[in-house]
Each structure stands twice: as C-alpha cells, then as structure tokens.
Enzyme design. Structure first.
Site, PDB file in Angstrom:
ATOM      1  N   ASP A  20       0.953  -1.136  -0.133  1.00  0.00           N
ATOM      2  CA  ASP A  20      -0.155   0.078   0.133  1.00  0.00           C
ATOM      3  C   ASP A  20       0.823   1.483   0.006  1.00  0.00           C
ATOM      4  O   ASP A  20       0.716   2.098   0.820  1.00  0.00           O
ATOM      5  CB  ASP A  20      -0.692   0.061   1.165  1.00  0.00           C
ATOM      6  CG  ASP A  20      -1.678  -1.308   1.626  1.00  0.00           C
ATOM      7  OD1 ASP A  20      -2.134  -1.888   0.266  1.00  0.00           O
ATOM      8  OD2 ASP A  20      -1.944  -1.780   2.464  1.00  0.00           O
ATOM      9  N   GLU A 189     -11.447   0.956  -3.775  1.00  0.00           N
ATOM     10  CA  GLU A 189     -11.050   1.684  -2.750  1.00  0.00           C
ATOM     11  C   GLU A 189      -9.752   2.350  -2.730  1.00  0.00           C
ATOM     12  O   GLU A 189      -9.376   2.736  -3.927  1.00  0.00           O
ATOM     13  CB  GLU A 189     -10.590   0.288  -1.391  1.00  0.00           C
ATOM     14  CG  GLU A 189      -9.701  -0.602  -2.146  1.00  0.00           C
ATOM     15  CD  GLU A 189      -9.654  -1.828  -1.359  1.00  0.00           C
ATOM     16  OE1 GLU A 189      -9.955  -1.759  -0.332  1.00  0.00           O
ATOM     17  OE2 GLU A 189      -9.233  -2.906  -2.199  1.00  0.00           O
TER      18      GLU A 189
END
Length: 555
Positions: A20, A189
């Site tokens: 991420d 997302e």
C-alpha cells in the site's frame, strides 16, 4: 542501476512486506509510507532522491494511541496509510482496523502531522471513520478527507463508494456534509486525488488486493463530482498471469521537479507451487512511469497497463545526492540496536522483555506468551526480501520445562509459522508425569510447523546446551530447511518443510502481511525464563542460495 547515462529502477524498489505505498515528493526527496498492520514500527517511511534507490527514513512513532495493538487480529492494525505534504507540513492519515473477516471493521481513522517525515509526529487525532484506506487532499488552504464507505448491513455493499469530507485544518472537524463521489459495481478503495489542467482525477484501487487487483481512474471538473470512469485500467496484471509482477494495484501519482510523472503501486512476486501461485514475501512496492494522453487521462508511459520490471526514472532524479544510511557498530561490547530492520508484534520493543544492555553484544529475551498470542509475544523479526534466504543465530538458554522455549522462527502469522526451538522434554519414551519438577528430563531442539489445521512437532533432537548453539534456516523458494551448528559440525533437523504456506495466498482467510524471520522466547507459566541471542544474520538473494554447507564452510 544506470543504463548509458540513464537511470533504471528495478521493481520492486522496496522488496519484501511493504504494501500500500503512499508516494509524495517534498523538495529533492521522495517519500513512501507503507502499511504495517499488527507490526511495529508503525508506518515505515522510506526515502529516495531518484525513485530507484530507497532507504529507511523512520516511522510514525506514536501512531497507535497507547502504543499497543494488543488483541488486534492477524492482518489487522494499521491499514493503508496516506502521506501528503502541503508545502510546509507532512500529514499522515490511516485507519486502525480491529476486526478482520467480518462486516464490522471496527476501525478508527487518525490524522497526525510532522515538520519532517522523521518526526516528531503529533499525537494522533480521530477523524470521521467511514472506512479504511483514507487519504487527504490539500487545495488552496482547504483540507479534504477521502475515504471508502463501508456498509455492514446484511443487505449492504461492504464497499459502497468513495466519499469526501472537508475538514477544518486546525480542529480536524467536518466543515461540510460528506459527499458520495463515486460508486462502482466492482470493489473500489484506496482513493487518491490529483488536480491537473482543470480536472480532478480519482486514482482508485480496484478488484481487491489479490491477483485481481488493479488501478482504475475517474475524473470530474468539480471535486465533489460527478465523476466519469475511465474505459480501461491504468494498471493491472490480472489479465497476464505469467508476468513476474502480479497483484499490481493501489497506486499514487507524483510529479517530478522537471514535470514528469510517475506512480507507486503495490505488487507481488509469486512462487509457482502445486497449489498455485503464492506470494511468500507479501506485497511489495514498485514504481512505473506515467504520461497523460491527448484526452487528458493518465496512462503508463509506452502504452498498455501491465507493470514493468525495469523503468527508466532518469527524469525523477533530483539535485541532491543519495545518502547511504550509516551502519551501526555492533561490536562485541556494543548494545545491539533494536531498530529497523527489526520488527515486533503489537507493541514496540521494551527493555522489560528485550534487553540489550545486561550482556553487551547479546539480546536477552524474557519469555512471555506463545507464538499464537495476540497480546504479549517476545519476538524480534526481520522481513524476508527474496525467495532465497539464509538466517542464523546463536542462542544460549537453559529451559527446565516444556513451557519454556527459545529459538528461530519463520513467521507469517499465528496460523502460519515454522519454528526451531531450544526446549525441554521428558525422558525419551515417557509421558508427562511432572518430571520437570523433579529435575528429570532432557534438553532438545523441537521443530514445529503450524498451519490452519494446527501445530505439529516434525522433529525432536537431543542436544547438550552446556554451550551456546547456533540455529539456522535455509529458504529455497517454497521450501525451508532447518539446521544447527556445533563447532564445525552442521546437522539438519527434520525434513524440508513447506514454506509456501507462509503467504498471502494460502488458505481462505484474509492475509495482508508477509514472511519474517526472527528470534523469540516463551515462558507460559512464570514469564521469567530468559534466553540470550547473538550474531543474528539474514542474507537474502534473488538466485538460489549456495547450500548451508558451502555458505558457512562447514562439513
């Protein structure tokens, strides 16, 4: 590496468990923050002057209120931090997720700030917590919080859209109602926002974080929408299963000082196994070159949407020189620093259980709870960064009961680990009848493997612990082999074990971290047993390792 005066980045640029990635440029430095989940240090930050060479720069100290993630499940904790810079201050926003695998993520979203990525970071303040993967967008003195909206209801969509809320920059309280920017039939997302040439571009993670992962973009003339989705992905490898870089997704864009554009993204390097591809190293950080097409959409430079292993980042170089981090002096009388690359579970290291001063040059671990505990494990571990690795450590310990043990562990989480431990066992052939309290029994090496079906003792070897013993493990792709050294004698322990189970992709439970190797101690009764460790070594290589015998010159 350089190529005829150019600069080539080789992906992944941050190797091993570094998912991420949130990328930002401030002056001549690029910074990337990555998820830490249940591990400390919380939110590692790396820096670079050229996007090709990265070094650890620190972490967000104090990101967890109370400095404890006790009780948080495996793969819970800090998800997808987002780093931003407003020209004077660095901002970090992130979610602490306390439930995994249920409709209720039970999360809190926090914001912290610092004058520099190395800190000091302000005490975290809670902001509206619609879902995980938050981000901040700064524009003309305004501050916007982007988020995923989750819907826990039995009939609801767990990933039900992207939201934006304007916050007061000082109090961090909402200044406006929350706006629903975009919904999509696929899971989206990880929103990031870029304003360019009058367009607001949403950069979205799509399709979950596994092999179906990708990056989708949408744009609008107004921040609050409506947004038009791009007809094609910006980045994905889901349609090309033979690519060495899989799971490509969760991107963030950055502009260089020369006006070129690049993006960071997560990726995985799967091992082929009879059970399918498995990413034992977890999700890693990569970069790609970007350009804008004639219609104003971001595209990968050169066309297509597949991640490249090598990327020309010549235009990313800044004016400064790359600084090589200093290596600590860990001589025989120097305390061993328990800083990066060491990591710990659910709390930072503490002298109460990880002592580096009582015996200089050694680490003394006080045993606490077992390897499946969510509360108090005495474990120090480092990330595997390649599929081929050798780790070893010398340990001195005197266990007197089966509830005491210390050793070397390959760990993914509480349901996936391999461990070679110094411990105590009953006299051979005898069951447990309290022999430990009568001073009877033997000291052994116990090799244990754990998966979702339970733990199994694979091998038991009697050893004399009058002197320290060196324990080791060799990882060769999907296999792990444990061994010990006594003098110049190398002795294997047990058979080759399946290390591919230590991966995001084994089993049917959500997993988001990566494999680490480290030292641990336990004492399930008194929490008083100690073990001393020295000379921990971890060597990771892309190509198959030399055998342990060749590597250490032993016979």
């Amino acid at each position: 590496m350089c190529d005829e005066g150019g600069l080539i980045a080789r992906n992944p640029v941050i190797r091993g468990f570094a998912p991420d990635p949130s990328l930002v440029r401030a002056g001549d430095w690029y910074y990337i923050a990555t998820s830490s989940f249940e591990w400390f240090p919380t939110i590692p930050i790396h820096r670079s002057r050229d996007l090709a060479h990265w070094e650890y720069a620190g972490h967000v100290s104090g990101a967890v209120p109370g400095n404890s993630l006790a009780g948080v499940p495996d793969s819970g904790g800090i998800w997808a931090p987002s780093l931003s810079f407003d020209g004077a201050t660095f901002w970090m926003v992130y979610a602490i997720v306390r439930s995994v695998g249920t409709p209720y993520f039970d999360l809190d979203t926090y914001v912290t700030t610092a004058p520099d990525p190395t800190g000091p970071w302000s005490p975290p303040r809670r902001v509206p917590s619609h879902g995980f993967d938050p981000a901040l967008f700064h524009e003309a003195g305004r501050l916007w919080l982007l988020n995923l909206q989750t819907d826990h209801r039995p009939s609801g969509n767990r990933f039900s859209g992207i939201t934006a809320t304007q916050l007061d920059r000082t109090s961090l309280t909402p200044l406006s109602p929350t706006h629903l920017l975009l919904q999509h039939e696929r899971l989206i997302e990880g929103p990031k926002l870029v304003h360019r040439d009058g367009w607001y571009h949403l950069i979205l993670a799509e399709g979950g974080t596994g092999f179906d992962h990708g990056v989708l973009t949408a744009r609008s003339r107004a921040l609050t929408g409506p947004y038009e989705l791009s007809a094609r992905p910006l980045l994905t490898s889901r349609d090309a299963p033979s690519l060495p870089l899989q799971k490509a997704g969760h991107a963030e864009l950055v502009e260089t000082t020369s006006g070129e554009w690049f993006l960071s993204h997560l990726t995985g390097r799967p091992l082929p196994t009879p059970s399918g591809p498995r990413c034992t190293l977890g999700r890693e950080t990569a970069v790609q070159a970007l350009e804008w097409d004639t219609d104003g959409w971001p595209r990968l430079r050169g066309g297509g949407w597949h991640p490249a292993e090598t990327v020309d980042v010549t235009g990313a170089r800044t004016a400064g020189e790359h600084d090589a981090p200093a290596s600590p002096d860990n001589g025989p009388h120097t305390p061993v620093p328990l800083t990066w690359p060491w990591s710990t579970l659910r709390e930072p290291p503490s002298p109460t259980w990880a002592d580096t001063t009582s015996r200089p040059g050694w680490i003394r671990l006080r045993g606490r709870q077992g390897p499946e505990s969510r509360w108090a494990q005495s474990l120090l571990a480092q990330r595997l960064t390649e599929h081929h690795a050798v780790a070893q450590v010398t340990v001195e310990a005197r266990p007197v009961t089966f509830t005491q043990a210390a050793g070397l562990m390959l760990r993914y989480d509480g349901e996936a680990y391999l461990s070679l431990d110094v411990t105590w066992a009953e006299p051979e052939g005898e069951g447990q009848r309290g022999q430990q309290w009568r001073g009877e029994g033997r000291t052994v090496l116990s090799l244990v493997e754990r998966d979702e079906t339970g733990a199994r003792e694979v091998a038991v070897v009697d050893v004399d612990l009058a002197e320290p013993i060196t324990l080791g493990v060799s990882v060769e792709g999907p296999e792990a082999r444990f061994w010990y050294l006594r003098g110049d004698t190398y002795t294997p322990v047990g058979p080759a074990l399946d290390a591919s189970r230590l991966s995001d992709d084994h089993g049917d439970r959500l997993r988001f971290t990566g494999t680490l190797v480290g030292i641990h101690a336990r004492d399930l009764v008194d929490a008083a047993f100690t073990a001393d460790f020295r000379d921990f070594r971890l060597e990771c290589e892309e190509l198959p390792q030399r055998s342990s015998r060749d590597r250490y010159g032993v016979s």
